[in-house]
Design an enzyme around this catalytic site. Sequence first.
Site, PDB file in Angstrom:
ATOM      1  NE  ARG A  57      -1.635  -6.920  -5.223  1.00  0.00           N
ATOM      2  CZ  ARG A  57      -1.919  -5.515  -5.757  1.00  0.00           C
ATOM      3  NH1 ARG A  57      -2.088  -4.861  -6.667  1.00  0.00           N
ATOM      4  NH2 ARG A  57      -0.562  -5.313  -6.430  1.00  0.00           N
ATOM      5  CG  HIS A  93       4.306  -6.717  -4.951  1.00  0.00           C
ATOM      6  ND1 HIS A  93       3.887  -7.702  -5.886  1.00  0.00           N
ATOM      7  CD2 HIS A  93       4.107  -5.342  -5.489  1.00  0.00           C
ATOM      8  CE1 HIS A  93       2.739  -7.332  -6.325  1.00  0.00           C
ATOM      9  NE2 HIS A  93       3.109  -5.945  -6.370  1.00  0.00           N
ATOM     10  CD  GLN A 110       6.740  -4.471  -9.048  1.00  0.00           C
ATOM     11  OE1 GLN A 110       5.285  -4.728  -9.145  1.00  0.00           O
ATOM     12  NE2 GLN A 110       7.358  -3.115 -10.148  1.00  0.00           N
ATOM     13  CG  ASP A 153       6.254   0.976  -2.862  1.00  0.00           C
ATOM     14  OD1 ASP A 153       5.111   1.620  -3.587  1.00  0.00           O
ATOM     15  OD2 ASP A 153       5.707   0.164  -2.145  1.00  0.00           O
ATOM     16  CB  CYS A 166       5.946  -1.205  -7.323  1.00  0.00           C
ATOM     17  SG  CYS A 166       5.542  -0.747  -5.669  1.00  0.00           S
ATOM     18  NE  ARG A 205       4.451  -7.251 -11.645  1.00  0.00           N
ATOM     19  CZ  ARG A 205       3.305  -6.219 -10.495  1.00  0.00           C
ATOM     20  NH1 ARG A 205       3.335  -5.625 -10.131  1.00  0.00           N
ATOM     21  NH2 ARG A 205       2.786  -7.698 -10.298  1.00  0.00           N
TER      22      ARG A 205
HETATM   23  N1   CP Z   1       3.310  -2.546  -9.046  1.00  0.00           N
HETATM   24  C1   CP Z   1       1.907  -3.099  -8.108  1.00  0.00           C
HETATM   25  O1   CP Z   1       2.108  -4.031  -8.366  1.00  0.00           O
HETATM   26  O2   CP Z   1       0.258  -2.889  -9.138  1.00  0.00           O
HETATM   27  P1   CP Z   1      -0.597  -2.721  -8.872  1.00  0.00           P
HETATM   28  O3   CP Z   1      -1.558  -2.730  -7.340  1.00  0.00           O
HETATM   29  O4   CP Z   1      -1.231  -1.578  -9.507  1.00  0.00           O
HETATM   30  O5   CP Z   1      -1.013  -4.538  -9.519  1.00  0.00           O
HETATM   31  N1  NVA Z   2       3.857  -0.918  -1.196  1.00  0.00           N
HETATM   32  C1  NVA Z   2       2.420  -0.791  -1.406  1.00  0.00           C
HETATM   33  C2  NVA Z   2       2.647  -1.546  -3.148  1.00  0.00           C
HETATM   34  C3  NVA Z   2       1.594  -1.579  -3.974  1.00  0.00           C
HETATM   35  C4  NVA Z   2       2.095  -2.407  -5.584  1.00  0.00           C
HETATM   36  C5  NVA Z   2       1.556  -1.327  -0.943  1.00  0.00           C
HETATM   37  O1  NVA Z   2       1.500  -2.998  -0.787  1.00  0.00           O
HETATM   38  O2  NVA Z   2       0.118  -1.317  -1.572  1.00  0.00           O
END
Ligand code: CP
Ligand code: NVA
Length: 309
Positions: A102, A129, A132, A224, A264, A292
């Site tokens: 990440r 993502h 997701q 989101d 998400c 997930r």
């Molecule tokens: N939706 C999602 O990726 O959640 P986290 O940021 O908690 O991993």
């Molecule tokens: N769009 C959000 C998703 C988190 C899972 C971010 O990138 O923070």
Amino acid sequence: MKHLISIADLSSEELWHILNRARQLKDEWRSGGNRPILKGKVMGMIFQKPSLRTRISFDVAMLQLGGQALYISPDEIRLGERESVPDVARVLSRYVDVIMARVFSHQHIVDLATYSRVPVINGLSDYSHPCQGIADMFTIWEKLGYLKGVKLTYVGDANNVAVSLLFAATKLGMDFTIAHPPGYGLPAEVLRRAEEFARGSGSRITVTHDPVAAVRGAQVVYTDVWTSMGQEAEKAEREAVFPPYQVNIALLSHARPDAIVMHCLPAHRGQEITDEVADSSHSALFDQAENRLHAQKGILAFLMVDQVA
Ligand code: CP
Ligand code: NVA
């Protein structure tokens, strides 16, 4: 060897393969019969940003399939600072069997994959993502029983989550509508690629600034956060622009009466979604979060078992 960098790289057959694998592994999990298909395998999980769902669902997925996951915190390797991204990939991939990362910059995922000897999974970047998006397709399929022709409307910021949803939807023949404020739209390159996928699958893509028009007839309404991780400096500016794009009961009343609402998570309740919607019978938020776990297993089986079989 395959990686999961973007849903755009998967064929619709591969996407369906992952969804079917997730289905099968969820059924096994439900009946208490997880098989150790990843026995002895280790996942290295690099995190430059916080996470609840991605971290825990991958960790538990590895454990339940007989393997193990190692959490590597943002301060640990300081990707690209303490050591170059290619060197991190070269070293880590000598120890572990799969890498999940990440990151802030999507280029870091691309570079990890280029220099890794083992599959690399994008656990969220500033661009997309995909894990997701796959879990979301799985949830919609589970709730509605089909995907082709489903009308999905995304309301809000055209961010990383929106990009993966768009790619998945257009690979699978769904109709994708997005309503976003002017200036917060999809990158032109993303739209161009999605239009190409849509031509192949029969999807329709609609882009508008009008959230009410966008949700009309929608079977799935998705939103989101307005400010994603890494955009904190723009928070005030975004909070001034996005309120008309809140998913609340008034907006939802324009969708199909049986529409499901997705997010998400984490949610900023009272901003992009109200409690009333998030806790309503329309809400798929927590089934989506659970999925997930099952989707990660589908992804891991696809990359680590089925590819080498
Ligand atoms: N939706 C999602 O990726 O959640 P986290 O940021 O908690 O991993
Ligand atoms: N769009 C959000 C998703 C988190 C899972 C971010 O990138 O923070």
